[in-house]
Motif scaffolding. Structure first.
Motif, short mmCIF file in Angstrom:
data_model
loop_
_atom_site.label_atom_id
_atom_site.label_comp_id
_atom_site.label_asym_id
_atom_site.label_seq_id
_atom_site.Cartn_x
_atom_site.Cartn_y
_atom_site.Cartn_z
N ARG A 1 0.86 -1.19 0.00
CA ARG A 1 0.00 0.00 0.00
C ARG A 1 0.89 1.23 0.00
N GLU B 1 -0.74 7.88 0.78
CA GLU B 1 -1.88 8.65 0.27
C GLU B 1 -2.04 9.86 1.16
N HIS C 1 -3.32 7.80 4.13
CA HIS C 1 -2.39 6.74 4.54
C HIS C 1 -1.03 7.39 4.61
N ARG C 2 -0.60 7.72 5.82
CA ARG C 2 0.57 8.54 6.07
C ARG C 2 1.86 7.72 6.16
N ASP D 1 3.10 0.69 3.30
CA ASP D 1 3.08 -0.64 3.89
C ASP D 1 3.95 -1.56 3.04
N HIS E 1 4.45 -0.90 8.49
CA HIS E 1 4.02 0.45 8.14
C HIS E 1 5.23 1.34 8.39
#
Length: 154
Positions: free
Chosen positions: A27, A30, A40-41, A44, A121
């Motif tokens: 991922r 975003e 999405h800081r 992943d 992450h």
């Protein structure tokens, strides 16, 4: 803002590397449209539980412990950047100095939304601004910036 970000990242004096190997982006970053909205800081990275999580660059460990039920390690780097890794079973402690590639701990399973056995992450920020970690590796989205003194021809 994008031009400023390009100059800031170009001025970073330390080399950065993947925190897990082999890297598998599951991922991407975003950025939220506003700082208080969902996004999405980080990025992943898929992996296997127990995989070594390594410092992406040299720095000082700011935090290593459990936060909101997950193991977290945060490292301050020269130039004002901070990288964060979760979920991790830390092998370092706050105040430790780490070199690029040094083990911070091991990857734990349990990251929400992870499509494989475990996902790291990996987040990066400067102050309160979250940055796409992939830009540190030269892999962020391509952005065309205006060239001073050049007109668009139209």
């Amino acid at each position: 803002m994008l031009l400023l970000l390009a100059f800031v990242l170009a001025a970073i004096p330390v080399p950065y590397a993947w925190p897990v190997s082999p890297p598998q982006v599951t991922r991407r970053f975003e950025a939220p449209p506003e700082p208080w909205l969902a996004g999405h800081r980080g990025v992943d990275l898929g992996g296997t539980p127990g995989t070594a999580v390594r410092a992406t660059a040299a720095g000082t460990v700011l935090y290593a412990g459990v936060l909101a039920g997950r193991g977290v390690v945060s490292v301050a780097h020269p130039g004002g950047l901070r990288s964060t890794y979760e979920p991790v079973s830390p092998a370092v402690a706050a105040g430790d100095t780490v070199t690029a590639g040094e083990s911070l701990g091991t990857l734990d399973p349990g990251h929400p939304g992870c499509p494989v056995a475990a996902c790291l992450h990996w987040g990066v920020r400067r102050g309160t601004d979250y940055l796409d970690p992939l830009t540190l590796l030269g892999l962020g989205p391509v952005r065309l910036l205006p060239v001073p003194g050049v007109q668009d021809g139209g």
